[in-house]
Scaffold this motif. Sequence first.
Motif, mmCIF file in Angstrom:
data_model
loop_
_atom_site.group_PDB
_atom_site.id
_atom_site.type_symbol
_atom_site.label_atom_id
_atom_site.label_comp_id
_atom_site.label_asym_id
_atom_site.label_seq_id
_atom_site.Cartn_x
_atom_site.Cartn_y
_atom_site.Cartn_z
ATOM 1 N N LEU A 63 0.825 -1.200 0.000
ATOM 2 C CA LEU A 63 0.000 0.000 0.000
ATOM 3 C C LEU A 63 0.864 1.256 0.000
ATOM 4 C CD1 LEU A 63 -2.803 1.233 0.066
ATOM 5 C CD2 LEU A 63 -2.752 1.122 2.568
ATOM 6 N N GLY A 64 1.927 1.254 0.782
ATOM 7 C CA GLY A 64 2.822 2.404 0.830
ATOM 8 C C GLY A 64 3.456 2.687 -0.521
ATOM 9 N N THR A 206 -6.393 -13.407 -2.217
ATOM 10 C CA THR A 206 -5.769 -12.864 -3.428
ATOM 11 C C THR A 206 -4.916 -11.638 -3.136
ATOM 12 O OG1 THR A 206 -7.634 -13.675 -4.735
ATOM 13 C CG2 THR A 206 -6.209 -12.017 -5.763
ATOM 14 N N PHE A 207 -5.432 -10.796 -2.244
ATOM 15 C CA PHE A 207 -4.721 -9.544 -1.952
ATOM 16 C C PHE A 207 -4.116 -9.543 -0.547
ATOM 17 C CE2 PHE A 207 -8.100 -8.598 -5.043
ATOM 18 C CZ PHE A 207 -7.317 -8.135 -6.090
ATOM 19 N N ALA A 208 -3.722 -10.738 -0.096
ATOM 20 C CA ALA A 208 -3.174 -10.875 1.261
ATOM 21 C C ALA A 208 -1.892 -10.080 1.457
ATOM 22 C CB ALA A 208 -2.933 -12.353 1.559
ATOM 23 N N ASN A 209 -1.114 -9.895 0.384
ATOM 24 C CA ASN A 209 0.152 -9.161 0.520
ATOM 25 C C ASN A 209 -0.045 -7.744 1.036
ATOM 26 O OD1 ASN A 209 1.566 -11.342 -0.460
ATOM 27 N ND2 ASN A 209 1.712 -10.569 -2.568
ATOM 28 N N PHE A 210 -1.233 -7.185 0.846
ATOM 29 C CA PHE A 210 -1.467 -5.792 1.217
ATOM 30 C C PHE A 210 -1.679 -5.598 2.725
ATOM 31 C CE2 PHE A 210 -2.216 -5.575 -3.288
ATOM 32 C CZ PHE A 210 -1.802 -4.307 -3.638
ATOM 33 N N TYR A 211 -1.887 -6.690 3.466
ATOM 34 C CA TYR A 211 -2.169 -6.494 4.894
ATOM 35 C C TYR A 211 -1.503 -7.503 5.826
ATOM 36 C CZ TYR A 211 -5.514 -10.315 4.247
ATOM 37 O OH TYR A 211 -6.092 -11.525 3.962
#
Length: 479
Positions: A63-64, A206-211
Amino acid sequence: MGSNNAAGKKHTSIESLKNDTTQDSNLQRKLTKRHLMMIAFGGVIGTGLFVASGDNLSQAGPLGALISYAVGALIIYTVMLSLGELSSYFPNGSSFGEYAHNFISPSVGYVVVWLYWLNWIVAIGSEFTAIGFLMQRWFPYIDVWVFALIFGIIIFLLNIFTVKLFAEGEFIFSFVKVIAVIAFLIIGVVAIVHKLITHDFSFSYTFANFYKDGVFPHGLSAVLMVILAVTFAFSGTESIGVAIGETKNPQKVMPSAINATLWRLAVFFIGSVFVIATLLPSSEAAVTKSPFVSVLSDVGIPYAADIMNFVIIMAIFSVANSGLWASSRMLFTLSKKKTIPAFFGKTTKRGIPIYGVIFSMIGGILALLSKIYEPESVFLLLINVSGFATLIAWMAISLSQLNFRRKFVREGGDIKSLPYKTPFMPYTPIIAIILCLAAIVGSFFDVEQRYAIYATIGFSIVCLIGYFAQTKFGKKDRV
């Protein structure tokens, strides 16, 4: 009646500036919209996207990193909107050096041009060695200097015959990069959709990398530092403004090319980072190889490393080609202002400032030698100084446009008559200046960047001393 006459004189003044800058050279107008777009892509799409994006992702988190690239896109967007108004009204090859000269101060214009020249010279020097190391992937027994020499000769030849030859070479180099990025985005989106479908449309998976490691795994300070790096990655987009003096139909073509370039760059950069952040854990993005290679290898693309090695080589060709061309035009600008020897303003029968090309090539070689024979810290300092030089050029563009618009309105000019109008005035240039200043202030938190700021200030002071000495201690320093 008296005030109208005064206004008329002032209006004549700005009109005379326009006449002076539109008839400034023997440069030939051979460039088209497609050339302009590829020149902009050539200056900005390079190792900053194909390699450094992985390091930025590992530092700021997914996100950063997206926020950082969005801020970088906003900065260059505001700068280019200002450049669009200036370049369409003053379609001259001197570009923002001329604008700073007329609407800030001649001495400031002088410094901006030299800083921008230095920026590209350092870039040329760094690319000379980079291509040698990349070619050793396929030819490990051939020395780096051999490839650097061949590469340098090709770039030099592309720049000394006609601007059309330079532009067509740039078009080919940049076209390879653009196709590679588009293919990467398509493959990445398909991979993300496939991942989503095969896991029961689980967005959390799917978007686990973001959190999974926290929204900002290394804190907000890391995000701020990456914003600075990303800002530098967008440098080169403004080189489209240097091309205005060699462009057909500049009042019509330039605004269209700028608008088309801006949204494509935003999609390419932010889209690529989104794909990488989704498919590649940030902890794996920090490895030495390109994150593009990692993603393509993970989804099963054969020979991904070799493909990206070729694309990055084309990117390096493109950046150095743009750099030699832009730096030679900066010297051409100074010669027309009679602040350096006049022979730098002499052109060949085909409109090439040949002495500027030669001198800039020598400068690139000297930058290369500083990397080889001096401590690595010296070259890193030059790299960082060139980054700040770009920020100063961006602020000069924005302040020039702000001053131009105020002067134009004050003298009775009709805004509707401008070939291109910067939107959201006066906020657009003000936002650009504030964000560029914020990037510079933020860099003080990094020791290496702090020294680079001091070096940039020192280089600027030397330029000012040279300018005032040349103009008899500033007697000619009047707008």
